[in-house]
Each structure stands twice: as structure tokens, then as C-alpha cells.
Design a protein around this motif. Structure first.
Motif, PDB file in Angstrom:
ATOM      1  N   UNK A 273       0.994  -1.184  -0.055  1.00  0.00           N
ATOM      2  CA  UNK A 273      -0.141  -0.157   0.052  1.00  0.00           C
ATOM      3  C   UNK A 273       1.030   1.178   0.154  1.00  0.00           C
ATOM      4  N   UNK A 274       1.905   1.209   0.484  1.00  0.00           N
ATOM      5  CA  UNK A 274       2.737   2.405   0.880  1.00  0.00           C
ATOM      6  C   UNK A 274       3.734   2.649  -0.616  1.00  0.00           C
ATOM      7  N   UNK A 275       3.976   1.568  -1.110  1.00  0.00           N
ATOM      8  CA  UNK A 275       4.482   1.654  -2.715  1.00  0.00           C
ATOM      9  C   UNK A 275       3.572   2.549  -3.518  1.00  0.00           C
ATOM     10  N   UNK A 276       2.359   1.967  -3.411  1.00  0.00           N
ATOM     11  CA  UNK A 276       1.354   2.598  -4.306  1.00  0.00           C
ATOM     12  C   UNK A 276       0.913   4.074  -3.904  1.00  0.00           C
ATOM     13  N   UNK A 277       1.101   4.332  -2.694  1.00  0.00           N
ATOM     14  CA  UNK A 277       0.756   5.653  -2.296  1.00  0.00           C
ATOM     15  C   UNK A 277       2.060   6.492  -2.123  1.00  0.00           C
ATOM     16  N   UNK A 278       3.071   6.227  -1.776  1.00  0.00           N
ATOM     17  CA  UNK A 278       4.247   6.994  -1.824  1.00  0.00           C
ATOM     18  C   UNK A 278       5.372   6.164  -2.290  1.00  0.00           C
ATOM     19  N   UNK A 279       5.830   6.059  -3.552  1.00  0.00           N
ATOM     20  CA  UNK A 279       6.940   4.993  -3.850  1.00  0.00           C
ATOM     21  C   UNK A 279       8.276   5.818  -3.589  1.00  0.00           C
ATOM     22  N   UNK A 280       8.447   6.893  -3.062  1.00  0.00           N
ATOM     23  CA  UNK A 280       9.553   7.331  -2.619  1.00  0.00           C
ATOM     24  C   UNK A 280       9.784   7.241  -1.161  1.00  0.00           C
ATOM     25  N   UNK A 281       8.965   6.660  -0.453  1.00  0.00           N
ATOM     26  CA  UNK A 281       9.102   6.251   0.840  1.00  0.00           C
ATOM     27  C   UNK A 281      10.376   5.599   1.357  1.00  0.00           C
ATOM     28  N   UNK A 282      10.815   5.952   2.411  1.00  0.00           N
ATOM     29  CA  UNK A 282      12.163   5.345   2.999  1.00  0.00           C
ATOM     30  C   UNK A 282      11.929   4.298   4.128  1.00  0.00           C
ATOM     31  N   UNK A 283      10.565   3.989   4.079  1.00  0.00           N
ATOM     32  CA  UNK A 283       9.777   3.133   5.297  1.00  0.00           C
ATOM     33  C   UNK A 283       9.434   1.831   4.516  1.00  0.00           C
ATOM     34  N   UNK A 284       9.859   1.547   3.317  1.00  0.00           N
ATOM     35  CA  UNK A 284       9.478   0.112   2.683  1.00  0.00           C
ATOM     36  C   UNK A 284       9.960  -1.036   3.424  1.00  0.00           C
ATOM     37  N   UNK A 285      10.037  -1.283   4.628  1.00  0.00           N
ATOM     38  CA  UNK A 285      10.581  -2.166   5.471  1.00  0.00           C
ATOM     39  C   UNK A 285       9.952  -3.310   6.138  1.00  0.00           C
ATOM     40  N   UNK A 286      10.325  -4.316   6.010  1.00  0.00           N
ATOM     41  CA  UNK A 286       9.525  -5.632   6.831  1.00  0.00           C
ATOM     42  C   UNK A 286      10.972  -6.093   7.804  1.00  0.00           C
ATOM     43  N   UNK A 287      10.389  -6.083   8.973  1.00  0.00           N
ATOM     44  CA  UNK A 287      11.338  -6.971  10.011  1.00  0.00           C
ATOM     45  C   UNK A 287      10.692  -8.012  10.567  1.00  0.00           C
ATOM     46  N   UNK A 288      11.473  -9.126  10.655  1.00  0.00           N
ATOM     47  CA  UNK A 288      11.155 -10.349  11.292  1.00  0.00           C
ATOM     48  C   UNK A 288      11.871 -10.696  12.371  1.00  0.00           C
ATOM     49  N   UNK A 289      12.788 -10.003  12.963  1.00  0.00           N
ATOM     50  CA  UNK A 289      13.615 -10.141  14.129  1.00  0.00           C
ATOM     51  C   UNK A 289      12.884  -9.408  15.499  1.00  0.00           C
ATOM     52  N   UNK A 290      12.479 -10.140  16.474  1.00  0.00           N
ATOM     53  CA  UNK A 290      11.518  -9.391  17.541  1.00  0.00           C
ATOM     54  C   UNK A 290      12.206 -10.214  18.700  1.00  0.00           C
ATOM     55  N   UNK A 291      12.939  -9.256  19.621  1.00  0.00           N
ATOM     56  CA  UNK A 291      13.424 -10.083  20.692  1.00  0.00           C
ATOM     57  C   UNK A 291      12.610 -10.661  21.614  1.00  0.00           C
ATOM     58  N   UNK A 292      11.411 -10.372  21.814  1.00  0.00           N
ATOM     59  CA  UNK A 292      10.385 -10.814  22.741  1.00  0.00           C
ATOM     60  C   UNK A 292       9.855 -12.119  22.197  1.00  0.00           C
ATOM     61  N   UNK A 293      10.219 -12.523  21.197  1.00  0.00           N
ATOM     62  CA  UNK A 293       9.456 -13.866  20.330  1.00  0.00           C
ATOM     63  C   UNK A 293      10.530 -14.947  20.193  1.00  0.00           C
ATOM     64  N   UNK A 294      12.084 -14.657  20.459  1.00  0.00           N
ATOM     65  CA  UNK A 294      12.914 -15.653  20.213  1.00  0.00           C
ATOM     66  C   UNK A 294      12.534 -16.870  20.834  1.00  0.00           C
ATOM     67  N   UNK A 295      12.205 -16.911  22.039  1.00  0.00           N
ATOM     68  CA  UNK A 295      12.052 -18.039  22.796  1.00  0.00           C
ATOM     69  C   UNK A 295      10.791 -19.029  22.146  1.00  0.00           C
ATOM     70  N   UNK A 296      10.091 -18.338  21.469  1.00  0.00           N
ATOM     71  CA  UNK A 296       8.588 -19.188  20.574  1.00  0.00           C
ATOM     72  C   UNK A 296       9.190 -19.261  19.129  1.00  0.00           C
ATOM     73  N   UNK A 297      10.281 -19.156  18.857  1.00  0.00           N
ATOM     74  CA  UNK A 297      10.493 -19.599  17.479  1.00  0.00           C
ATOM     75  C   UNK A 297      11.567 -20.919  17.414  1.00  0.00           C
TER      76      UNK A 297
END
Length: 318
Positions: free
Chosen positions: A171-195
Motif C-alpha cells: 500500500x505504501x509503494x502505491x501511495x508513496x513510492x519514494x518512501x524510505x520506510x518500505x521495510x519488513x522486520x522479522x526479528x523480535x527479541x520478545x519472540x525468540x523463545x517461541x521460534x
């Protein structure tokens, strides 16, 4: 010589020549370097290595599994994809409900002891069948915890809400392709024990320029022989899918690795691969009738013109 195979083989040669021998969590041992980057021009072809056969259908089914937000092995097993089996199997044998033969360090022992390997294969097959056909078992022991699919599609924030990072990016690419926030993060410190396995490719970011979509993905730890060829092709495919959804062309794929290593039991396989001459890269064809990437099935993604050298087998370090 295609550029994708060349930069990969250059990395392999560099690690063998300059890497440091290190111990690791699996007990296998590695030759490791810290910090490396590779760039792939997706306009020149799809970067599926040709110096050994890489099973494309497994890459497709795994990526679609991620995009569905799924974390249970059943979907993968239904599509004959076994690249995550060992992680679920480990969860089962370490549980109080397991009452079979001792499977401690099954990854190493199965390579060293033929009798044990036969027992291991029997227990692994039993595990796979139970995940496929026993709903209660699959719910508990087929689920790998809050791994990629969960983090990509249902990130849990400190505010108690869940966030669909992939949908946000689209949605952000379609709305604002120049965005510098087109980022996905899979590392969550609170989830490590559940992975069952903390994310290796822990973050990626998109960049739009002149109607082309580029992607940079980051890896904290990378098995160069078995894992990296999958990772390159998977993120190349993800870039093609997001570009399709956003009506863009593909640009570059950029890989950034931290602990980049060759396992000690993969060295001979790497040397075999280094002796092979790269061939022309394939291309991919996406089903134009699909409106959304979330509707894609395996048969909607076609690999065209892939004529690699033969496969080179190696054991997974678990």
C-alpha cells in the motif's frame, strides 16, 4: 558467464581462502567471514544458480507459505517441501510425548551411523505422516512458532495490535513510492523463545526508482552452500511478486550477510561447484490473471529456460 553465479562463486572462493574456522550451534563447524554484500540485476535474468540444480518449486512453496502468514509445516508437506522438517521434528523429539529411540544430535549422527540413520528416517517419516493427518498433533508439533509468516503478516506490537507488514509495504509503494520506510522486520527479541529457528533473513527493504522495484535483504547467519542459493532466489521472487502487484518493473536485488559461512561438511561440495561453468539464467512468468499476490498458487509461477548442472547433495546442519 552469468553475473549471478559469478558473484556467488566469488564469495565461495573468498571464504575458502580467507575464512576463519569457527565452532557453531550445530556442532558441525564452519569456515566463516563477517560482512559481505552481493548485487544482482534482475533485468538480466532470474538469479537461480546454474552451477547446481536448485529446486525452484521448493522456493515457491516456501515463499507462498510465508506470504500466507502460515507457520505450520502441514502446508509445506502437502506440497512435498521438506526443507523445514528437521526443525519441527526437533520440537517433537524434545517433548515429553516422544517415546521413540534416542534422537539426540540426529543431524550429525545420521551422517555418521547408517543404523542410526535408518532409525532416524523411520521416526522422521512417522513425524511427517502425523503432521499431515493428525490435526491435534499438527497443531502442537507441526507449528514452528512465530517464524517468518507470522512476523511478516501478523507482527504483534507493544500496543497489543497486530500489523501486516507485507500489506503495508504494498500500500505504501502505491501511495508513496519514494518512501524510505518500505521495510519488513522479522526479528523480535520478545519472540525468540517461541521460534523453533530465530530468523536468519531478518529484515528487507524495498526501493523504487524510475519505475523499477529493488530489494535489499539482510541475513544475520547464512549457510552459503544450502541456504544462500534459496535465499537469493526467494527474495528475487518476492521482488517480482511485489513489483507485479504494484505495476512496476524489477530492478536490483541486494544481499547483505553478517556471519557468512560454509559448513565443514560442505567444503567438498563447494569445490565441485566451483569447477562448473555457469550457464544462462532462466526467467520467470507470473499468471497475469491473478489480481493479488496473496491469491497466487504454485502453478501461477513458471520458471522458463532453466538448464543447470546437476544437483549436489549435502546434509542440513540443525
Amino acid at each position: 558467464m552469468n553475473q549471478a553465479d559469478q558473484v556467488y562463486l566469488d564469495l565461495c572462493q573468498y571464504i575458502l581462502a580467507h575464512g576463519t574456522k569457527k565452532e557453531d550451534r550445530t556442532g558441525t563447524g564452519t569456515i566463516s567471514i563477517f560482512g559481505h554484500q552481493m548485487r544482482f540485476n534482475l533485468q538480466e535474468g532470474f538469479p537461480l544458480l546454474t552451477t547446481k540444480r536448485v529446486p525452484f518449486k521448493l522456493i515457491v512453496s516456501e515463499l507462498l507459505w510465508f506470504l500466507k502468514g502460515d507457520t505450520n509445516l502441514r502446508y509445506l508437506l502437502q506440497h512435498n517441501n521438506h526443507i523445514w522438517d528437521e526443525w519441527g521434528f526437533q520440537k517433537w523429539i524434545e517433548s515429553d510425548e516422544y517415546n521413540g529411540p534416542d534422537m539426540t544430535n540426529f543431524g550429525l549422527r545420521s551422517q555418521q551411523d547408517e543404523q542410526f540413520n535408518a532409525e532416524y528416517q523411520e521416526q522422521l517419516n512417522l513425524y511427517q505422516e502425523k503432521v499431515l493427518h493428525d490435526d491435534e498433533f499438527a497443531t502442537v508439533y507441526g507449528d514452528l512458532g512465530n517464524v517468518y509468516g507470522k512476523q511478516w503478516r501478523s507482527w504483534e506490537g507493544a500496543d497489543g495490535k497486530t500489523y501486516d507488514q507485507i500489506l503495508y509495504i504494498i500500500e505504501e509503494i502505491k501511495r508513496n513510492p519514494d518512501s524510505r520506510r518500505l521495510l519488513c522486520n522479522a526479528w523480535s527479541a520478545s519472540e525468540l523463545e517461541n521460534q523453533q529457528l530465530p530468523p536468519c533473513h531478518y529484515a528487507f527493504q524495498f526501493y523504487v526508482n524510475n519505475g523499477k522495484l529493488s530489494c535489499m535483504f539482510n541475513m544475520r547467519s547464512n549457510d552459503v552452500f544450502l541456504g544462500l542459493p534459496f535465499n537469493i532466489a526467494s527474495y528475487a521472487l518476492l521482488t517480482h511478486l511485489i513489483a507485479y502487484e504494484c505495476k512496476l518493473e524489477v530492478g536490483e536485488l541486494i544481499y547483505t550477510g553478517a556471519d557468512v559461512h560454509i559448513y565443514s561438511n560442505h567444503v567438498e561440495q563447494i569445490k565441485t561447484q566451483l569447477q562448473r561453468e555457469p550457464r544462462n539464467l532462466p526467467t520467470i512468468k507470473l499468471n497475469p490473471e491473478r489480481d493479488s499476490i496473496f491469491d497466487f498458487e504454485i502453478e501461477d509461477i513458471e520458471l522458463v529456460g532453466y538448464h543447470p548442472h546437476g544437483a549436489i547433495k549435502a546434509a542440513v546442519a540443525v
